[in-house]
Design a protein around this motif. Structure first.
Motif, PDB file in Angstrom:
ATOM      1  N   LYS A   1       0.841  -1.192   0.000  1.00 34.23           N
ATOM      2  CA  LYS A   1       0.000   0.000   0.000  1.00 34.23           C
ATOM      3  C   LYS A   1       0.874   1.239   0.000  1.00 34.23           C
ATOM      4  O   LYS A   1       2.003   1.225   0.467  1.00 34.23           O
ATOM      5  N   SER A   2       0.332   2.314  -0.535  1.00 37.56           N
ATOM      6  CA  SER A   2       1.069   3.566  -0.613  1.00 37.56           C
ATOM      7  C   SER A   2       0.783   4.415   0.618  1.00 37.56           C
ATOM      8  O   SER A   2      -0.074   4.076   1.456  1.00 37.56           O
ATOM      9  N   GLU A   3       1.470   5.536   0.692  1.00 36.27           N
ATOM     10  CA  GLU A   3       1.261   6.470   1.813  1.00 36.27           C
ATOM     11  C   GLU A   3      -0.147   7.044   1.801  1.00 36.27           C
ATOM     12  O   GLU A   3      -0.673   7.447   2.838  1.00 36.27           O
ATOM     13  N   ILE A   4      -0.753   7.098   0.610  1.00 35.70           N
ATOM     14  CA  ILE A   4      -2.103   7.642   0.492  1.00 35.70           C
ATOM     15  C   ILE A   4      -3.101   6.737   1.213  1.00 35.70           C
ATOM     16  O   ILE A   4      -4.086   7.193   1.781  1.00 35.70           O
ATOM     17  N   PHE A   5      -2.838   5.466   1.184  1.00 36.75           N
ATOM     18  CA  PHE A   5      -3.762   4.458   1.705  1.00 36.75           C
ATOM     19  C   PHE A   5      -3.652   4.409   3.215  1.00 36.75           C
ATOM     20  O   PHE A   5      -2.992   3.535   3.794  1.00 36.75           O
ATOM     21  N   ASP A   6      -4.326   5.371   3.878  1.00 30.75           N
ATOM     22  CA  ASP A   6      -4.250   5.430   5.341  1.00 30.75           C
ATOM     23  C   ASP A   6      -5.402   4.649   5.959  1.00 30.75           C
ATOM     24  O   ASP A   6      -6.086   3.883   5.283  1.00 30.75           O
ATOM     25  N   ASP A   7      -5.605   4.865   7.252  1.00 28.16           N
ATOM     26  CA  ASP A   7      -6.598   4.070   7.980  1.00 28.16           C
ATOM     27  C   ASP A   7      -8.034   4.313   7.519  1.00 28.16           C
ATOM     28  O   ASP A   7      -8.928   3.558   7.896  1.00 28.16           O
ATOM     29  N   GLN A   8      -8.244   5.360   6.752  1.00 24.38           N
ATOM     30  CA  GLN A   8      -9.594   5.628   6.250  1.00 24.38           C
ATOM     31  C   GLN A   8      -9.959   4.698   5.091  1.00 24.38           C
ATOM     32  O   GLN A   8     -11.126   4.579   4.731  1.00 24.38           O
ATOM     33  N   PHE A   9      -8.950   4.072   4.501  1.00 25.36           N
ATOM     34  CA  PHE A   9      -9.175   3.196   3.352  1.00 25.36           C
ATOM     35  C   PHE A   9      -9.134   1.727   3.774  1.00 25.36           C
ATOM     36  O   PHE A   9      -8.385   1.349   4.683  1.00 25.36           O
ATOM     37  N   SER A  10      -9.916   0.915   3.091  1.00 27.28           N
ATOM     38  CA  SER A  10      -9.810  -0.523   3.261  1.00 27.28           C
ATOM     39  C   SER A  10     -10.232  -1.207   1.966  1.00 27.28           C
ATOM     40  O   SER A  10     -10.955  -0.623   1.161  1.00 27.28           O
ATOM     41  N   VAL A  11      -9.745  -2.413   1.759  1.00 26.30           N
ATOM     42  CA  VAL A  11     -10.130  -3.204   0.595  1.00 26.30           C
ATOM     43  C   VAL A  11     -10.609  -4.556   1.067  1.00 26.30           C
ATOM     44  O   VAL A  11     -10.108  -5.103   2.051  1.00 26.30           O
ATOM     45  N   GLU A  12     -11.573  -5.090   0.347  1.00 23.21           N
ATOM     46  CA  GLU A  12     -12.120  -6.389   0.702  1.00 23.21           C
ATOM     47  C   GLU A  12     -12.503  -7.144  -0.555  1.00 23.21           C
ATOM     48  O   GLU A  12     -12.670  -6.570  -1.626  1.00 23.21           O
ATOM     49  N   ARG A  13     -12.663  -8.434  -0.354  1.00 21.59           N
ATOM     50  CA  ARG A  13     -13.217  -9.288  -1.402  1.00 21.59           C
ATOM     51  C   ARG A  13     -14.434  -9.967  -0.785  1.00 21.59           C
ATOM     52  O   ARG A  13     -14.344 -11.090  -0.299  1.00 21.59           O
ATOM     53  N   PRO A  14     -15.551  -9.300  -0.783  1.00 20.98           N
ATOM     54  CA  PRO A  14     -16.679  -9.768   0.030  1.00 20.98           C
ATOM     55  C   PRO A  14     -17.328 -11.067  -0.419  1.00 20.98           C
ATOM     56  O   PRO A  14     -17.867 -11.797   0.413  1.00 20.98           O
ATOM     57  N   ASP A  15     -17.280 -11.352  -1.715  1.00 18.71           N
ATOM     58  CA  ASP A  15     -18.048 -12.520  -2.155  1.00 18.71           C
ATOM     59  C   ASP A  15     -17.316 -13.399  -3.152  1.00 18.71           C
ATOM     60  O   ASP A  15     -17.929 -14.115  -3.908  1.00 18.71           O
ATOM     61  N   GLY A  16     -16.017 -13.337  -3.194  1.00 15.56           N
ATOM     62  CA  GLY A  16     -15.247 -14.225  -4.054  1.00 15.56           C
ATOM     63  C   GLY A  16     -15.038 -13.729  -5.465  1.00 15.56           C
ATOM     64  O   GLY A  16     -14.203 -14.275  -6.184  1.00 15.56           O
TER      65      GLY A  16
END
Lengths: 115, 114
Positions: B57-72
């Protein structure tokens, strides 16, 4: 660190004349380089890529680019510009190791084609 | 060219609200990436995701951001509490097959934070 520098933020050419969009790269080893095009309000489309095979790379829509290690350049050219070529062009270098790769984009060159 | 799709194409939200941007990558792919392009600026790397984990992740990607794969199949980028400066075009990308393959980009989601 690896990076790319696009030397011109704007380029204007007349329709039917050659296009030259300049890109220089900085890399400690043989890089993977790409050119992407972005038309207004559209996504990013791959034009061509260099991945250590032939140094002259042909892409879509008549574009080509030549990898020159001695000059650390990867300039994009087209013999004859068309009105539909007006867009933003990004030179990109891929960085990373096995497991993950990310793209580092140049600042872009906006190509204007005059009738 | 392989197809990567994104929804919505345009999202308008109020500052402080949560937004979820969705991406459907090339079928059954395990790798995907998010990039951001603020209006008039260059495209910037945000995060790479492999096999249900963030790989970089980059410096931009702080705690406000998240990524998920909710359903495959779908991948999401969530911004928990949007700020004005989050207004940008967000692109997801994934390689055709192997991680070393060329990345194909989706059409993007334009996020406007008011």
């Amino acid at each position: 660190a690896q990076s790319v520098t696009q030397l011109d933020s704007h380029v204007s050419v007349s329709e039917g004349t050659p296009v030259l969009l300049r890109c220089n790269y900085s890399s400690s080893y043989s890089p993977s380089l790409f050119w992407y095009v972005q038309h207004p309000n559209k996504g990013l489309q791959l034009l061509l890529k260099y991945t250590s095979a032939a140094t002259l790379v042909k892409g879509i829509n008549g574009f080509e680019a030549e990898f020159k290690k001695s000059e650390t350049s990867f300039h994009l050219t087209k013999p004859s510009a068309h009105m539909s070529d007006a867009a933003e062009y990004f030179c990109v270098v891929r960085v990373g190791t096995s497991g993950t790769y990310k793209y580092i984009f140049g600042t872009g060159t906006r190509l204007k084609v005059l009738a | 060219e392989p197809e990567v799709t994104q929804t919505p194409s345009h999202q308008v939200t109020q500052m402080g609200q949560e937004v979820i941007l969705r991406c459907v990558p090339i079928s059954n792919h395990l790798y995907f990436y998010w990039y951001r392009q603020i209006l008039g600026q260059k495209v910037e790397f945000l995060v790479s995701f492999y096999n249900n984990e963030i790989s970089e992740k980059s410096e931009i990607f702080d705690d406000q951001f998240s990524v998920e794969r909710p359903d495959g199949s779908n991948f999401t980028l969530k911004i928990r509490s949007t700020k004005l400066e989050d207004s940008a075009m967000y692109f997801c990308a994934c390689p055709k097959r192997e991680v070393t393959d060329t990345q194909y980009f989706g059409p993007g989601t334009r996020l406007t934070v008011l």
